[in-house]
Design a protein around this motif. Structure first.
Motif, PDB file in Angstrom:
ATOM      1  N   PHE A 175       0.791  -1.225   0.000  1.00  0.00           N
ATOM      2  CA  PHE A 175       0.000   0.000   0.000  1.00  0.00           C
ATOM      3  C   PHE A 175       0.826   1.280   0.000  1.00  0.00           C
ATOM      4  CE2 PHE A 175      -3.085  -3.034   1.554  1.00  0.00           C
ATOM      5  CZ  PHE A 175      -4.273  -2.601   0.988  1.00  0.00           C
ATOM      6  N   ASP A 176       0.261   2.293  -0.625  1.00  0.00           N
ATOM      7  CA  ASP A 176       0.732   3.655  -0.457  1.00  0.00           C
ATOM      8  C   ASP A 176       0.167   4.168   0.863  1.00  0.00           C
ATOM      9  OD1 ASP A 176       1.749   6.320  -1.949  1.00  0.00           O
ATOM     10  OD2 ASP A 176      -0.134   6.759  -0.892  1.00  0.00           O
ATOM     11  N   ALA A 177       0.955   4.944   1.586  1.00  0.00           N
ATOM     12  CA  ALA A 177       0.543   5.411   2.914  1.00  0.00           C
ATOM     13  C   ALA A 177      -0.735   6.247   2.868  1.00  0.00           C
ATOM     14  CB  ALA A 177       1.672   6.204   3.563  1.00  0.00           C
ATOM     15  N   ASN A 178      -0.998   6.929   1.766  1.00  0.00           N
ATOM     16  CA  ASN A 178      -2.207   7.765   1.683  1.00  0.00           C
ATOM     17  C   ASN A 178      -3.480   6.933   1.781  1.00  0.00           C
ATOM     18  OD1 ASN A 178      -0.876  10.233   1.467  1.00  0.00           O
ATOM     19  ND2 ASN A 178      -0.666  10.046  -0.755  1.00  0.00           N
ATOM     20  N   VAL A 179      -3.441   5.712   1.255  1.00  0.00           N
ATOM     21  CA  VAL A 179      -4.599   4.829   1.350  1.00  0.00           C
ATOM     22  C   VAL A 179      -4.831   4.442   2.808  1.00  0.00           C
ATOM     23  CG1 VAL A 179      -5.603   2.640   0.612  1.00  0.00           C
ATOM     24  CG2 VAL A 179      -4.181   3.954  -0.968  1.00  0.00           C
ATOM     25  N   MET A 180      -3.749   4.156   3.507  1.00  0.00           N
ATOM     26  CA  MET A 180      -3.873   3.775   4.914  1.00  0.00           C
ATOM     27  C   MET A 180      -4.378   4.947   5.760  1.00  0.00           C
ATOM     28  SD  MET A 180      -3.044   0.538   5.041  1.00  0.00           S
ATOM     29  CE  MET A 180      -4.183   0.598   3.647  1.00  0.00           C
ATOM     30  N   ARG A 181      -3.935   6.147   5.443  1.00  0.00           N
ATOM     31  CA  ARG A 181      -4.405   7.320   6.179  1.00  0.00           C
ATOM     32  C   ARG A 181      -5.890   7.557   5.917  1.00  0.00           C
ATOM     33  NH1 ARG A 181       0.549   9.587   3.939  1.00  0.00           N
ATOM     34  NH2 ARG A 181       2.211   9.400   5.493  1.00  0.00           N
ATOM     35  N   TYR A 182      -6.317   7.332   4.687  1.00  0.00           N
ATOM     36  CA  TYR A 182      -7.734   7.460   4.353  1.00  0.00           C
ATOM     37  C   TYR A 182      -8.561   6.474   5.183  1.00  0.00           C
ATOM     38  CZ  TYR A 182     -12.050   6.569   1.751  1.00  0.00           C
ATOM     39  OH  TYR A 182     -13.354   6.359   1.400  1.00  0.00           O
ATOM     40  N   CYS A 183      -8.103   5.233   5.261  1.00  0.00           N
ATOM     41  CA  CYS A 183      -8.818   4.210   6.033  1.00  0.00           C
ATOM     42  C   CYS A 183      -8.804   4.538   7.525  1.00  0.00           C
ATOM     43  CB  CYS A 183      -8.191   2.836   5.794  1.00  0.00           C
ATOM     44  SG  CYS A 183      -8.351   2.230   4.106  1.00  0.00           S
ATOM     45  N   ALA A 184      -7.646   4.988   7.996  1.00  0.00           N
ATOM     46  CA  ALA A 184      -7.498   5.280   9.428  1.00  0.00           C
ATOM     47  C   ALA A 184      -8.392   6.426   9.880  1.00  0.00           C
ATOM     48  CB  ALA A 184      -6.036   5.600   9.743  1.00  0.00           C
ATOM     49  N   ALA A 185      -8.809   7.265   8.947  1.00  0.00           N
ATOM     50  CA  ALA A 185      -9.593   8.448   9.300  1.00  0.00           C
ATOM     51  C   ALA A 185     -11.045   8.143   9.633  1.00  0.00           C
ATOM     52  CB  ALA A 185      -9.535   9.464   8.157  1.00  0.00           C
ATOM     53  N   GLY A 186     -11.511   6.907   9.368  1.00  0.00           N
ATOM     54  CA  GLY A 186     -12.913   6.670   9.680  1.00  0.00           C
ATOM     55  C   GLY A 186     -13.440   5.266   9.478  1.00  0.00           C
ATOM     56  N   LYS A 187     -12.571   4.317   9.138  1.00  0.00           N
ATOM     57  CA  LYS A 187     -13.034   2.950   8.928  1.00  0.00           C
ATOM     58  C   LYS A 187     -12.871   2.110  10.190  1.00  0.00           C
ATOM     59  CE  LYS A 187     -13.749   4.151   4.712  1.00  0.00           C
ATOM     60  NZ  LYS A 187     -15.124   4.604   4.376  1.00  0.00           N
ATOM     61  N   LYS A 188     -13.553   0.968  10.201  1.00  0.00           N
ATOM     62  CA  LYS A 188     -13.401   0.009  11.295  1.00  0.00           C
ATOM     63  C   LYS A 188     -12.278  -0.980  11.018  1.00  0.00           C
ATOM     64  CE  LYS A 188     -18.211  -0.074  12.952  1.00  0.00           C
ATOM     65  NZ  LYS A 188     -19.392  -0.958  13.159  1.00  0.00           N
ATOM     66  N   GLY A 189     -12.048  -1.257   9.741  1.00  0.00           N
ATOM     67  CA  GLY A 189     -11.005  -2.217   9.407  1.00  0.00           C
ATOM     68  C   GLY A 189     -10.786  -2.326   7.914  1.00  0.00           C
ATOM     69  N   ILE A 190      -9.741  -3.062   7.544  1.00  0.00           N
ATOM     70  CA  ILE A 190      -9.415  -3.300   6.144  1.00  0.00           C
ATOM     71  C   ILE A 190      -9.044  -4.766   5.970  1.00  0.00           C
ATOM     72  CG2 ILE A 190      -8.579  -0.938   5.817  1.00  0.00           C
ATOM     73  CD1 ILE A 190      -5.726  -2.094   5.823  1.00  0.00           C
ATOM     74  N   GLY A 191      -9.060  -5.221   4.719  1.00  0.00           N
ATOM     75  CA  GLY A 191      -8.656  -6.587   4.430  1.00  0.00           C
ATOM     76  C   GLY A 191      -7.967  -6.660   3.085  1.00  0.00           C
ATOM     77  N   ILE A 192      -7.157  -7.702   2.885  1.00  0.00           N
ATOM     78  CA  ILE A 192      -6.429  -7.876   1.632  1.00  0.00           C
ATOM     79  C   ILE A 192      -6.207  -9.366   1.368  1.00  0.00           C
ATOM     80  CG2 ILE A 192      -4.148  -7.731   2.706  1.00  0.00           C
ATOM     81  CD1 ILE A 192      -3.195  -6.229   0.167  1.00  0.00           C
ATOM     82  N   ASP A 193      -6.121  -9.726   0.091  1.00  0.00           N
ATOM     83  CA  ASP A 193      -5.886 -11.117  -0.292  1.00  0.00           C
ATOM     84  C   ASP A 193      -4.395 -11.400  -0.480  1.00  0.00           C
ATOM     85  OD1 ASP A 193      -5.654  -9.495  -2.514  1.00  0.00           O
ATOM     86  OD2 ASP A 193      -6.821 -10.783  -3.857  1.00  0.00           O
TER      87      ASP A 193
END
Length: 227
Positions: free
Chosen positions: A130-148
């Motif tokens: 991942f690019d860090a910007n994607v992680m920051r976007y998720c961290a700003a309001g999501k409950k979680g993420i997943g990947i294959d």
């Protein structure tokens, strides 16, 4: 109702993170001898499809059992990242392609297609990260993420910066997902979500009681109707 398995099967010959001991399944009781069958399962907690809690990286942070149950339920969006090649990065352009659905979701699941290499050595090679910007976007309001894939950080990362961004914000991470291709562009939600409209997908992970001693999860789904 269609059923889609989103997890990798647990077994003694399954791939594991380099340096990790493979699972060991020992039959301790038999129907013939004891009247019932039971298997002793020994494995590391990050074997196969698994979830990372903040305590995976941070001392004194919450473990999975300390996180409220409602944090594990909610709407999810599957983001198509299958165009990212070996060693490539998942960027905000992938999120932007489904921005409305991504903004409305509480979980983002990233489909890279890397699970097709599950039993090949390259699975633990230069998988998409991942690019860090994607992680920051998720961290700003999501409950979680997943990947294959095996991790959200590259295999040779020791500082694990992507983990630190996400887990530091209190999210959970699901790694080694499978079969996400069937859910690209669709809204999925926990079957425990009482506000789930009938046209959307339902997802829940359960033990299927495999008779061969394996353990896997299933995602019951109902097809989305045309708008």
């Amino acid at each position: 109702m269609q059923v889609i398995d989103l997890t990798q099967t647990i077994g003694e010959t399954m791939p594991v993170y380099p340096g990790t001991e493979r699972p060991k399944l020992t039959q301790t009781n038999t129907i013939e001898k004891d009247g019932f069958k039971e298997t002793l399962l020994r494995m590391y907690s990050h074997t196969g499809t698994h979830m990372d809690a903040p305590a995976h990286i941070f001392r004194d942070a919450p473990t999975l059992d300390a996180i409220p149950a409602e944090r594990f339920t909610g709407r999810a969006c599957v983001v198509d990242c299958s165009d990212v090649g070996e060693g490539g990065r998942i960027g905000m352009r992938h999120v932007e392609a489904a921005r409305a659905e991504a903004d409305a979701a509480e979980f983002l699941l990233f489909y890279t297609g890397w699970s097709r290499f599950w039993r090949e050595p390259r699975y633990f090679g230069a998988y998409p990260a991942f690019d860090a910007n994607v992680m920051r976007y998720c961290a700003a309001g999501k409950k979680g993420i997943g990947i294959d894939a095996i991790s959200i950080d590259p295999i040779d990362s020791f500082e694990l910066p992507m983990h630190r961004i996400v887990l530091g914000a209190g999210l959970v991470i699901v790694e080694n997902l499978a079969n996400l291709e069937g859910l690209i562009g669709k809204c999925i939600a926990s079957a425990l979500d009482q506000d789930l409209p009938p046209e959307e997908y339902e997802v829940i992970v359960v033990d299927d009681g495999s008779t061969d001693g394996s353990s896997r999860g299933s995602a019951p789904t109902s097809p989305r109707r045309p708008a």
